[in-house]
Design a protein around this motif. Sequence first.
Motif, PDB file in Angstrom:
ATOM      1  N   HIS A 426       0.903  -1.241  -0.043  1.00 29.16           N
ATOM      2  CA  HIS A 426       0.064  -0.153  -0.083  1.00 29.16           C
ATOM      3  C   HIS A 426       0.781   1.419   0.124  1.00 29.16           C
ATOM      4  O   HIS A 426       0.380   2.505  -0.590  1.00 29.16           O
ATOM      5  N   LEU A 427       2.015   1.367   0.857  1.00 32.94           N
ATOM      6  CA  LEU A 427       2.776   2.385   0.587  1.00 32.94           C
ATOM      7  C   LEU A 427       3.426   2.458  -0.874  1.00 32.94           C
ATOM      8  O   LEU A 427       3.271   4.000  -1.254  1.00 32.94           O
ATOM      9  N   VAL A 428       3.756   1.553  -1.452  1.00 33.41           N
ATOM     10  CA  VAL A 428       4.349   1.903  -2.774  1.00 33.41           C
ATOM     11  C   VAL A 428       3.218   2.164  -3.585  1.00 33.41           C
ATOM     12  O   VAL A 428       3.385   2.966  -4.506  1.00 33.41           O
ATOM     13  N   ALA A 429       2.090   1.651  -3.704  1.00 31.17           N
ATOM     14  CA  ALA A 429       0.555   2.205  -4.235  1.00 31.17           C
ATOM     15  C   ALA A 429       0.437   3.656  -4.045  1.00 31.17           C
ATOM     16  O   ALA A 429      -0.013   4.358  -5.079  1.00 31.17           O
ATOM     17  N   VAL A 430       0.411   4.150  -2.845  1.00 26.17           N
ATOM     18  CA  VAL A 430       0.347   5.668  -2.499  1.00 26.17           C
ATOM     19  C   VAL A 430       1.348   6.542  -3.408  1.00 26.17           C
ATOM     20  O   VAL A 430       0.916   7.346  -4.044  1.00 26.17           O
TER      21      VAL A 430
END
Length: 475
Positions: A426-430
């Motif tokens: 999710h961090l990479v997605a953000v």
Amino acid sequence: MSRFPFVRASLLAPAILLSAAFSAFAHTGESGLVLLLPTGYYLFGGTLAVTLSFCLIFLWPRTSLERLCKASLPLGTLRVPPRGAASFVVFAFLLALIWSGLFGSRDPRGNPLPVTVWSVWWGSFVFVQAVFGDLWHYLNPVIAPYRLIRRLAGREAPYLVYPEWLGFWPAVFAFGCFSWLELVDLAPDDPARLAWIVIFYLAVTLAGMVLFGADAWLRRADPFSIFLRFLAHLSPFEARPVAGAPALRLLYLVPPGARLFRLPALPPSGTLFVLMTLSSVSFDGLSRTFRWLDLAGINPLEFPGRSAVLEFNSLGLIGIWLGLAGAYFGAVRLGKWINPAWSRNPAAGLLIISIIPIALAYHFAHYLTILLMELQYVVQIYGDPLDRGWNPLALPPNFVTASFLNDYRSVRIIWSLQAGAVVAGHLVAVIAAHVLSGRLGGTGWRDPSGQVPLAMLMVLYTLFGLWLLAAPNIG
């Protein structure tokens, strides 16, 4: 309409989501695994990490992130194998597996086909592809027979032009059938049945490649080539061609996921395909929880088998995909309302690229424990592919049951790795969504504020994913 209320709302929304997350903590204390810390702390910590990252990236100049994504470090020269030769070796191996499925042991634990398809290929190779790049481009077993068919036919050009209106719909349908086979079907491990399914897949894929061309079919209609190609863009390694040397590549180290930003915006069918790859693995975790079985009216402590939830899980598999699609398109539509400049661009088809890291993270979290157990059976099965009682490695009888998975400390480490993967995805997605939004237009403060609804959805999905890992389930 003032632009500053949107800024304040975008900064306050994650805090509101965090406060709402506390109500979910009461549902996570029934896990069969007792962690050193209360499970709620893990959910809170993971959700907080994603929320704070959004707040920081929201204020981070996008140009600096774009420069970081373009950074690369040369590692040297790499020689790649001939694509046809590599494909031929894999195709020959696949034919041997099909023969084993049709005429070998009826026991899935004694036949190499099921464990190769579900554990070695679908479970393990997905991670290898995401780490080392597009290996499937060379290892795809359909390339060798396709080239042979094309040579025998004496025709290079395809017979038909792939219809633009068809988009990714064949891949959506095929991946849905594949997910149903894996997650809902009563006997996905039956060797003979699985062998015929593989034969059918090869026949359809080769027919599509002959009719419409290999490139068109594999990039728009074949679900596995599409999914694995997307994941290859997450790799920290990039192989660039060398002019005048087709067998050589210049190997570079790049930021993981940096190549995602080179992908074009996807049509609606492509967007739904990416959402299906995420929803299917999410449903697999959900369908094992006590709460899901309770909805089906089944006592999870006396689970009667897949036949009891065949219809319920079939509807659930479709339902979670449609629900996720509705939430995603709703978040993008709300983002367009906040930032009208997005309306002139395919926002949904572009921002969906940021979901690919989440799909990989959930795949890792779901398959990690399965692989650690199943790959031990691979050693046994490959040592005795004909089920004749061979033991060339002299493995002890309790090789699997005596594994480190039975150590409590190892289980804690595994759970932490799973939770860390979900948060990291999710961090990479953000970050990806923030960079991709720069291609949608808009200026000033109102530009990043359009990301708020999608970021809120990612925070909630982080909480959902961590809850799936912590919720009591049938294993």
